[in-house]
Design an enzyme around this catalytic site. Structure first.
Site: not given
Ligand code: SAM
Ligand code: SF4
Ligand code: DTB
Length: 340
Positions: A70, A107, A198
């Protein structure tokens, strides 16, 4: 295996899948796997309807979690503009634009470990006002505590996104700041509050096929199948630990979608992150494998997504309608192929 069935092979809804059964599905010849997935898909959904959601990052970057994929993690060095929690008005105007462009669900994602009480009221207002535009609402805010899920439900939340991401065995290679069980706890709170779940994962993170089997096993054996199952193809972002991971064979990604469709026949499976690097033929295979939802609009949270015009052209080319896939009844049990 050569099929000589008179009735189409429709997989039953089950919550007791074993890894061996799931491995056997992954191991099927590609055409047999896609045939089974497509038959099961058709038993539950109009195969030409694909749901479209638009994403918005309502709080960006500086996240205390260390998820290796991330760009928003404060532990990594991705080049990212941080942004504090947005104002409600700005979120509502983005939601209105998404609705006018054809999205049916909006979303909202926040880079939090879990929402703090001082921010929570504003998120509830966002949910209320987006819902009032006639959109379905979804948020992803990290782990939920106490009565937060119920308060979101009361504000009009339709879906909560919280992914398992990968198998329980591989999980520790990707995230160390919260556990797989923490994620299961949040999912239980969401389910108990009556909010649609989801929940999916990411592939292409250097995991083995067995890890993809383990992810899908964990999803399919939850007490209820998630109503929505996003399958993300890792978007590699410079500065994150997973940048430079060897690319997954695209046909293995299609297989993952097909097996998700077979294990969770009545769930909407989302061809989620990663479409920007896919051509039309690969996406068409994903729809054939049973994907019936996408993110629509030129941005995911912080990374790119195909432009809306490209997706409109893709739908036109494939005869797909942007519409809520209406659940159909599966074939009666007498016609359904047994088990796996
Ligand atoms: N921070 C919250 C969490 O992680 O629960 C919500 C946002 S987070 C960005 C949501 C989801 O996006 C993550 O669980 C992951 O599955 C997906 N995600 C994040 N970065 C990604 C990436 N570089 N490629 C594909 N999926 C990604
Ligand atoms: Fe990214 Fe969510 Fe992990 Fe934070 S919790 S680092 S926003 S995927
Ligand atoms: C999900 O499974 N994928 C979406 C949504 N749920 C929140 C997020 C994808 C994020 C891709 C990387 C980014 O744009 O920051």
């Amino acid at each position: 295996m050569f099929f000589t069935l008179r009735s189409p092979p429709v997989t039953a809804i089950r919550h007791d899948w074993t890894r061996d059964e799931i491995r056997a599905l992954f191991d099927l010849p590609f055409s047999d796997l896609l045939y089974r997935a497509q038959c099961t898909h058709r038993a539950h959904f109009d195969p030409n309807a694909v749901q479209v959601s638009t994403l918005l990052s309502i709080k960006t970057g500086a996240c205390p979690e260390d998820c290796g994929y991330c760009p928003q993690s404060a532990h990594h060095a991705a080049d990212l503009e941080r942004e504090a929690l947005m104002d409600v008005e700005a979120v509502v105007s983005a939601a209105r634009a998404a609705r006018d462009a054809g999205a049916s669900r909006f979303c909202m994602g926040a880079a939090w470990r879990s929402p703090r009480e001082k921010d929570f009221g504003r998120v509830l207002d966002m949910v209320r006002e987006v819902k009032a535009l006639g959109l379905e609402t979804c948020v992803t805010l990290g782990m939920l505590k106490g009565d937060q899920a119920t308060r979101l439900k009361d504000a009009g939340l339709d879906y909560y996104n919280h992914n398992l991401d990968t198998s329980p065995e591989y999980y520790g290679e990707i995230i160390t700041t919260r556990t797989f069980d923490d994620r299961l706890d949040t999912l239980a709170q969401v389910r108990e509050a009556g909010v649609n779940v989801c929940c999916g994962g990411i592939v292409g993170m250097g995991e083995s096929r067995d890890d993809r089997v383990g992810l899908l096993e964990s999803l399919a054996n939850l007490p209820e199948h998630p109503q929505s199952v996003p399958i993300n193809y890792l978007v590699q972002v410079a500065g994150t630990p997973l940048a430079g991971t060897a690319a997954l064979d695209p046909l293995e990604f299609v297989r993952t979608i097909a097996v998700a469709r077979l294990l969770m026949p009545a769930s909407v499976v989302r061809l989620s992150a990663g479409r920007e690097s896919m051509d039309d033929a690969l996406q068409a295979l994903c729809f054939l494998a049973g994907a019936n939802s996408i993110f629509y609009g030129d941005k995911l949270l912080t990374t790119g997504n195909p432009a809306a015009e490209r997706d409109r052209a893709l739908f036109e080319r494939l005869g797909i309608q942007a519409a809520e896939p209406v659940a159909r009844c599966a074939a009666p049990p007498a016609q359904a192929a047994a088990g796996g």
